[in-house]
Design a protein around this motif. Structure first.
Motif, PDB file in Angstrom:
ATOM      1  N   ALA A 137      -3.562 -12.532  19.091  1.00  0.00           N
ATOM      2  CA  ALA A 137      -2.174 -12.018  19.386  1.00  0.00           C
ATOM      3  C   ALA A 137      -1.145 -12.361  18.499  1.00  0.00           C
ATOM      4  O   ALA A 137      -0.045 -11.707  18.122  1.00  0.00           O
ATOM      5  N   SER A 138      -1.339 -13.883  18.096  1.00  0.00           N
ATOM      6  CA  SER A 138      -0.272 -14.464  17.215  1.00  0.00           C
ATOM      7  C   SER A 138      -0.166 -13.723  15.786  1.00  0.00           C
ATOM      8  O   SER A 138       0.933 -13.352  15.515  1.00  0.00           O
ATOM      9  N   GLU A 139      -1.280 -13.014  15.414  1.00  0.00           N
ATOM     10  CA  GLU A 139      -1.608 -12.564  14.145  1.00  0.00           C
ATOM     11  C   GLU A 139      -0.707 -11.243  14.221  1.00  0.00           C
ATOM     12  O   GLU A 139       0.088 -10.550  13.629  1.00  0.00           O
ATOM     13  N   TYR A 140      -0.933 -10.416  15.509  1.00  0.00           N
ATOM     14  CA  TYR A 140      -0.482  -9.266  15.887  1.00  0.00           C
ATOM     15  C   TYR A 140       1.285  -9.316  15.957  1.00  0.00           C
ATOM     16  O   TYR A 140       1.954  -8.497  15.463  1.00  0.00           O
ATOM     17  N   ALA A 141       1.500 -10.510  16.462  1.00  0.00           N
ATOM     18  CA  ALA A 141       3.102 -10.707  16.616  1.00  0.00           C
ATOM     19  C   ALA A 141       3.802 -11.048  15.181  1.00  0.00           C
ATOM     20  O   ALA A 141       4.860 -11.311  15.224  1.00  0.00           O
ATOM     21  N   GLY A 142       2.824 -11.526  14.296  1.00  0.00           N
ATOM     22  CA  GLY A 142       3.214 -11.309  12.787  1.00  0.00           C
ATOM     23  C   GLY A 142       3.363 -12.883  12.127  1.00  0.00           C
ATOM     24  O   GLY A 142       3.987 -13.196  11.466  1.00  0.00           O
ATOM     25  N   MET A 143       2.572 -13.689  13.232  1.00  0.00           N
ATOM     26  CA  MET A 143       2.710 -15.179  12.443  1.00  0.00           C
ATOM     27  C   MET A 143       1.255 -15.171  11.720  1.00  0.00           C
ATOM     28  O   MET A 143       0.424 -14.583  11.708  1.00  0.00           O
ATOM     29  N   SER A 144       1.679 -16.127  10.665  1.00  0.00           N
ATOM     30  CA  SER A 144       0.441 -16.226   9.688  1.00  0.00           C
ATOM     31  C   SER A 144      -0.505 -17.397  10.380  1.00  0.00           C
ATOM     32  O   SER A 144      -0.330 -18.632  10.460  1.00  0.00           O
ATOM     33  N   VAL A 145      -1.601 -16.795  10.846  1.00  0.00           N
ATOM     34  CA  VAL A 145      -2.441 -17.934  11.438  1.00  0.00           C
ATOM     35  C   VAL A 145      -3.099 -18.961  10.414  1.00  0.00           C
ATOM     36  O   VAL A 145      -3.251 -20.140  10.780  1.00  0.00           O
ATOM     37  N   LYS A 146      -3.334 -18.381   9.383  1.00  0.00           N
ATOM     38  CA  LYS A 146      -3.865 -19.233   8.212  1.00  0.00           C
ATOM     39  C   LYS A 146      -2.921 -20.441   7.860  1.00  0.00           C
ATOM     40  O   LYS A 146      -3.233 -21.654   8.154  1.00  0.00           O
ATOM     41  N   ARG A 147      -1.654 -20.031   7.887  1.00  0.00           N
ATOM     42  CA  ARG A 147      -0.745 -20.984   7.430  1.00  0.00           C
ATOM     43  C   ARG A 147      -0.599 -22.217   8.648  1.00  0.00           C
ATOM     44  O   ARG A 147      -0.488 -23.442   8.428  1.00  0.00           O
ATOM     45  N   ASN A 148      -0.458 -21.527   9.718  1.00  0.00           N
ATOM     46  CA  ASN A 148      -0.394 -22.351  10.967  1.00  0.00           C
ATOM     47  C   ASN A 148      -1.765 -23.291  11.246  1.00  0.00           C
ATOM     48  O   ASN A 148      -1.388 -24.539  11.434  1.00  0.00           O
ATOM     49  N   ILE A 149      -2.959 -22.993  10.977  1.00  0.00           N
ATOM     50  CA  ILE A 149      -4.064 -23.787  10.840  1.00  0.00           C
ATOM     51  C   ILE A 149      -3.944 -24.951  10.067  1.00  0.00           C
ATOM     52  O   ILE A 149      -4.052 -25.957  10.222  1.00  0.00           O
ATOM     53  N   ILE A 150      -3.510 -24.656   8.684  1.00  0.00           N
ATOM     54  CA  ILE A 150      -3.477 -25.385   7.438  1.00  0.00           C
ATOM     55  C   ILE A 150      -2.313 -26.708   8.034  1.00  0.00           C
ATOM     56  O   ILE A 150      -2.710 -27.729   7.972  1.00  0.00           O
ATOM     57  N   LEU A 151      -1.421 -26.251   8.480  1.00  0.00           N
ATOM     58  CA  LEU A 151      -0.273 -27.048   8.718  1.00  0.00           C
ATOM     59  C   LEU A 151      -0.395 -28.013   9.901  1.00  0.00           C
ATOM     60  O   LEU A 151      -0.122 -29.142   9.839  1.00  0.00           O
ATOM     61  N   SER A 152      -1.188 -27.274  10.745  1.00  0.00           N
ATOM     62  CA  SER A 152      -1.601 -28.209  12.067  1.00  0.00           C
ATOM     63  C   SER A 152      -2.450 -29.326  11.774  1.00  0.00           C
ATOM     64  O   SER A 152      -2.189 -30.219  12.099  1.00  0.00           O
TER      65      SER A 152
END
Lengths: 361, 344
Positions: A231-246
């Motif tokens: 859903a986050s991906e669909y909403a335009g968030m970068s999942v990859k970036r958020n995983i690395i940042l987290s």
């Protein structure tokens, strides 16, 4: 009735933790009785000697400090749907970076300590970035990679101590006072104990995590990815970036834990045959604290007091320290199995039953 | 389990806590007698090594001196300081720190409690010993010399081996003494030396032992802690009466009863007991290093040595022992001293 139900649900995480703690300590008490020790004497020795004297209070806070930071590290990754089991390794590289800066760089006081702490945090963040990167780009599970990274960190630090920081010795020299996090004023306030400024760093990081996760856009994204990556991906968030940042922020906390433990508590780094377990305890702390900053602080206090007081328990009541580890495990088991859910439920239904009966009268 | 019993369980838990917090004070302290404390390193009380032997010595102080004794096990390196502090605050007459890992903790606690007495085993604190600390070290080279004599006289192939733990000045003492002993007893014999660079890796120990035995070595002495277990595992698989292992620290013959020639024992128990006794009798002068060798009975041969070693060899070993005790032989401690010894 509906109101009561929702209130119970709201308080349930707190109640879950509380009930689990009580049950866990009960298991410990039963074990002690079975082994022929006096649980009353033991628990009294534990709490009294961990909290009453200034020295012990200081040492308890010293034990609590790294637990808060490693607990926050695990909790933050959990919020993004990641299981950072590599906190232990990030803790170790944090120690290593801090001791290298402490010994090899000649800087004026204050600045030296600040640089050493930051170096420790960055080392932890970089160490955690590797599993994050592999997860984001190649889809490798972060648990596997971060466990392996723990072993690399442990052996890397051993080799560095033996071959580079010393000449075949077992532990490094002590860091100079300019890099130390210990302050005379604070130590004297607590009867000469090894309490250090790391506790303020830990509390600040808890505040930072709260602000980041619930008050910023980035925090919202991190949590959203944790709830539903698609859903986050669909909403335009970068999942990859958020995983690395987290993972990197999580590693930053773990690195801070290592750095503050080294610069404040020990003052030197030594060769370790096995993991210290501070990072793994962070998992327990985060679980009991329901992955919230306040919860992590509270459960760190509990685990820290149990750990430090456990030593006194051995001293006063002769109970082996292992019993405290059993209490730890039992508490976590009760939290994970959500044993309090049925308990609360049962209590509530019973009252409703009585209520109904009274209404019928 | 039904609902009532769950409630009962919960209630009793609350009860335990309530009683736990409200009970009356009665500590388990001794009234006025002589008190001794001991803090182990992370190895724990049952490490089959120096912590265990030290505790044996402390137990003797209970039986023979009537001391009240207590031990604390350290789980992490961070525990050393608080554990020592507990005993110091408790007003113990002496607190023993077992192992060189206490090198940094002892000076810290000793300066905080100038009126308390401490002892440390296996370290001289780099020569800077506080006034209230007694540092006990052993002349490992002297015991190792006798092991070298034993190996030199036992070998049929004129090849003997040495497996060290981590290469450090302490383990070099073992190596130097052993090689000197081999040379003194059997100048024709050569010594193969290998370091595992670990104190725990038994697999490494086994592979080192394997390649040595395959190269014609028939006696191996180890000074490598847990690595040595691999040596005993390997020698057990080989022909009886032909291949031998020599143990260290305590009598290790139980690990391979038919293949253990001897063990170089370090009498940590004797050291701890004797110094504690001196303190009780008011004869101890702290602030010094106490070095125990063959003369002081601080190092020596395991009692089981006579099981496999013939009497004439034992007699030879005893002759060398006497020569060391009365100073005729000065056993080398370092590589340089060894080279001088070998060219003599």
């Amino acid at each position: 009735m509906q109101q009561i139900l929702s209130r119970v649900n709201k308080t349930s995480t707190f109640a879950t933790s509380l009930i689990s703690i009580v049950l866990g300590m009960l298991v410990g008490a039963i074990m002690m009785m079975a082994a022929g020790y006096d649980p009353v004497l033991a628990y009294r020795a534990l709490f009294a000697s961990a909290l009453l004297q200034p020295y012990d209070l200081g040492e308890s806070i010293r034990t609590i400090t790294p637990l808060i930071l490693t607990g926050l590290a695990v909790a933050l990754a959990f919020r993004t749907g990641l299981f950072n089991i590599g906190v232990e390794g990030q803790f170790i590289v944090g120690q290593l970076a801090a001791v290298i800066v402490g010994l090899k760089l000649g800087l004026p006081p204050v600045l030296h300590a600040v640089v050493a702490v930051i170096a420790g945090g960055l080392a932890g963040a970089l160490w955690a970035a590797v599993p994050g990167l592999l997860k984001a780009t190649r889809g490798v599970h972060e648990v596997i990679i971060s466990i392996m990274m723990n072993f690399i960190a442990l052996n890397l630090s051993n080799v560095m101590i033996r071959k580079w920081l010393t000449e075949g010795s077992d532990s490094t020299p002590k860091i100079p006072d300019s890099a130390s996090l210990r302050v005379d004023f604070l130590s004297q306030l607590f009867g000469g104990s090894r309490i250090h400024l790391g506790i303020f760093l830990a509390l600040a990081m808890a505040l930072f995590m709260f602000y980041l996760l619930w008050k910023t856009k980035l925090g919202y994204e991190l949590r959203a990815v944790g709830h539903n990556p698609l859903a986050s991906e669909y909403a335009g968030m970068s999942v990859k970036r958020n995983i690395i940042l987290s993972m990197m922020i999580s590693g930053l906390f773990a690195g801070f834990a290592g750095a503050s433990e080294l610069l404040g508590t020990a003052g030197y780094h030594s060769i370790q045959a096995a993991f210290t377990g501070v990072g793994f305890d962070g998992i327990a702390v985060a679980l009991l604290g329901a992955n919230t900053p306040l919860g992590v602080i509270l459960s760190s206090v509990l685990f820290g007091v149990l750990t430090y007081g456990g030593g006194n328990m051995q001293f006063e009541a002769g109970v082996p320290f292992e019993v405290i580890r059993v209490v730890f495990a039992a508490i976590i088991l009760f939290v994970a199995a959500n044993i309090s859910g049925p308990l609360v439920d049962l209590f509530f239904r019973r009252r409703r039953g009585r209520h109904l009966a009274r209404n019928l009268d | 389990m039904n609902k009532t019993s769950w409630v009962a369980l919960l209630l009793s838990a609350v009860l335990v806590l309530a009683v736990g917090c409200g009970g009356q004070q009665n500590g388990g302290k001794a009234d006025s007698g002589f008190t001794v404390g001991m803090v182990t390193d992370t190895g724990g009380l049952n490490d089959e090594s120096f912590n265990q032997t030290a505790w044996e010595g402390i137990k003797r102080t209970k039986n023979e001196l009537g001391a009240e004794i207590k031990a604390l096990e350290s789980k992490r390196d961070e525990d050393y300081v608080p554990n020592l502090t507990k005993f110091a605050r408790d007003g113990r007459d002496i607190t023993w720190a077992v192992g060189f890992k206490f090198e940094k903790a002892i000076p810290e606690v000793a300066s905080q409690f100038p009126n308390a007495k401490f002892g440390i085993v296996d370290s001289n604190l780099g020569g800077k010993i506080p006034d209230n600390v007694t540092a006990v070290t052993f002349k490992e080279e002297e015991g190792s010399f006798l092991m070298g004599v034993l190996a030199g006289l036992t070998t049929k192939t004129n090849k003997v081996g040495f497996i060290g733990g981590i290469s450090s000045p302490l383990i070099k003492k073992f190596e130097a003494g052993y090689r000197a002993g081999v040379h003194a007893a059997n100048p024709k014999a050569t010594v193969q030396v290998a370091y595992a660079e670990s104190f725990t890796d038994a697999t490494k120990g086994r592979s080192l032992a394997q390649s040595m035995y395959n190269n014609g070595v028939d006696v191996i002495f180890h000074a490598a802690g847990g690595v040595g277990k691999g040596l005993f595992d390997e020698v057990k698989t080989r022909e009886k009466g032909k291949f031998w292992a020599i143990g260290v620290d305590m009598d290790q013959s139980a690990l391979a009863p038919d293949h253990t020639l001897s063990s170089m024992i370090k009498r940590v128990d004797v050291a701890v007991f004797e110094i504690t006794k001196e303190l009780k009798e008011g004869k101890l002068q702290p602030g010094k290093q106490v070095e125990l060798g063959l003369k002081e009975n601080g190092v020596g041969l395991a009692e089981t040595t006579s099981k496999h070693v013939p009497a004439d060899v034992l007699k030879k070993v005893d002759e060398f022992k006497q020569k060391i005790i009365n100073g005729e032989i000065k056993v080398p401690k370092t590589e340089e001293e060894l080279n001088q010894f070998l060219t003599k």
